[in-house]
Design an enzyme around this catalytic site. Structure first.
Site, PDB file in Angstrom:
ATOM      1  N   GLU A 194      11.476  -3.678  13.108  1.00 43.56           N
ATOM      2  CA  GLU A 194      12.524  -3.083  12.246  1.00 43.56           C
ATOM      3  C   GLU A 194      13.655  -2.761  13.244  1.00 43.56           C
ATOM      4  OE1 GLU A 194       9.361  -1.670  12.765  1.00 43.56           O
ATOM      5  OE2 GLU A 194       8.711  -0.661  10.963  1.00 43.56           O
ATOM      6  N   ASP A 221       0.805  -1.122   0.177  1.00 43.45           N
ATOM      7  CA  ASP A 221       0.013   0.143  -0.008  1.00 43.45           C
ATOM      8  C   ASP A 221       0.844   1.383   0.208  1.00 43.45           C
ATOM      9  OD1 ASP A 221       0.920  -0.692   2.511  1.00 43.45           O
ATOM     10  OD2 ASP A 221      -0.892  -0.119   3.520  1.00 43.45           O
TER      11      ASP A 221
END
Lengths: 313, 313
Positions: free
Chosen positions: A253, A170
């Site tokens: 992350e 997206d």
């Protein structure tokens, strides 16, 4: 009637034939599926040329351009095909690219497989279902199983050169950033737009050096960056067999980067020394499952039946 | 000191030089702006070759491919550049395309103008502000002033061949549909995904004929179609000088089509006879204006100041 020997023999004959035919068809299709769809149409690695399996023919693959591996986790929803279409059309502009699409599904999604093959984009299609124990959580670690699966594929097939990048379907990517990323020697970082209430996530750079991170959610993260804000060299990953991404919401992350074991001095800054935004964390509005039909409309035996099969219900 | 004739003469000389240089630079840049940015870099028309003004060089423009004019209304918001980036990268895959970007703004938006020029996409950049009387409405006729402006440009500059298509910047377009659209002889129609609670807007087709429309909102519209569900030939438009789009919320599509004065027999069906979805009404989640800074973060005199100028506040 079944006691009549001729009829019984005929039935037996047909039964054996049917089982044989089913067995052959089943074997054939599962074989085809395994070879060309679910696992690895590509073995880019030793050289930068994709293999001969057909999926990468027709794309530009200049010999002197290191490969870029774009890893896209995806899952079944109304917007899946449109999102992949839009991203594919960005990636089709980029040379020497291998798109690793990893579907959170129990089996290959036919619409996705068909789309990837129709567009002849250089790709690998994998499936990786989120482990059952996380599926019930209210805020599960989305996309982690997918990304781990892709890393596994990279370690096995991408033996030399190039870089990889986690690119959700997206988000919005300027192709100029993607062309920069492939030259990452260790780890590169760059700004991401439209994240958190600051509208921005970026390393803070002074005199060419990273002095901190600008992000709406710093927490206690060693690397407070967005998933779309860094890339890693394939060689660098392969030299670190222990590196992996944990199933830990909000820590994906930083923990992955920490597991790569590097310092801020190792980080290369992209996007004009981190002064330009060339990737945005765009989000698409969720649509509800489509209602099957408008009762007042007479659409029996029309094209609408074909179309309804293409939408998510 | 200024009374010394040599110094006075030298100062006078420099003053005259400075004024001359400023005058030349100013004229040059305003000239450049008027010619290549705000109004019409393109005069495709009589032949299918774009003109020499530079904006279309470098793009593929095969002589036998009719031009496709893609009309995109846009407006200033946090998502404007990402949305245009994503759409541009779809359009960059399409030959012989003129992108007419019409900004709802009082003056050209520098970020948009810069982006269009940087990417060297064949484009026309126009501005068209929504009339003041509509701006206060809760549900104003969005994008109408923009589309009317584009139609005006088409009538003036696109004299022969090709087709045009209204393509909002948040939708998703499969390039294969765009390549079909350019051959529209009169009016073409095709299915659109992700619209209304039916998830679909399409002509209902039986035995190759349109027998009605499948759309979650039929109302009393003669043509209950989505803005992304039809295209029109340039010649067909030019033969109908009265045709226009009204400032009438919810009636824009049908009234514009009605003003073109045609029957359902004139309509060409695209996307495999309207059996495939190749355009989706995707919507992007709105972001709030970005907060200027995180107080705890020390980002003075760093790259963050450059980045903040690029986000919408």
């Amino acid at each position: 009637m079944f006691h009549h020997p001729k009829i019984r023999n005929a039935l037996l004959f047909f039964l054996v034939m049917a089982i044989t035919i089913f067995f052959i068809i089943g074997r054939e299709s599962s074989h085809r599926q395994r070879d060309t769809i679910v696992e690895a149409p590509i073995e880019a690695p030793d050289t930068y040329t994709p293999n001969e399996l057909g999926v990468c023919t027709g794309r530009r693959w200049p010999a002197d351009v290191p490969p870029l591996y774009v890893i896209t986790p995806t899952y079944r929803r109304a917007e899946q095909i449109p999102e992949l279409t839009r991203l594919a059309q960005t990636l089709l502009l980029v040379d020497s690219l291998v798109w690793i699409v990893v579907d959170d599904a129990d089996e290959p999604t036919p619409a996705v497989v068909n789309y990837l093959q129709e567009r002849r984009i250089c790709h690998v299609y994998l499936i990786a279902r989120m482990p059952a124990k996380f599926q019930k959580l209210k805020n599960p670690p989305r996309g982690v199983a997918n990304r781990r699966k892709a890393l596994e594929w990279l370690r096995k097939h991408a033996k030399k050169g190039g870089a990889f990048y986690f690119a959700d379907d997206d988000n919005t990517y300027d192709t100029r950033l993607l062309d920069e990323i492939r030259h990452t020697k260790k780890v590169s970082m760059f700004p991401v737009g439209l994240v958190t209430q600051l509208g921005l996530s970026s390393p803070i750079v002074r005199n060419g050096k990273i002095v901190g991170f600008y992000d709406g959610w710093i927490a206690n993260r060693k690397f407070p960056v967005d998933m779309a804000g860094f890339a890693v060299s394939v060689d660098f990953l392969n030299a670190r067999p222990e590196a992996d991404m944990p199933f830990l919401v909000g820590q994906e992350e930083t923990k992955f980067l920490e597991s790569l074991n590097f310092t801020l001095d190792d980080v290369e800054l992209l996007s004009s020394n981190a002064t330009t935004i060339r990737v945005w964390h765009t989000k698409t509005k969720k649509n509800n499952k489509a209602i099957l039909g408008a009762k007042k409309l007479n659409y029996k035996d029309s094209n609408i039946n074909f179309l309804q099969e293409q939408i998510w219900r």
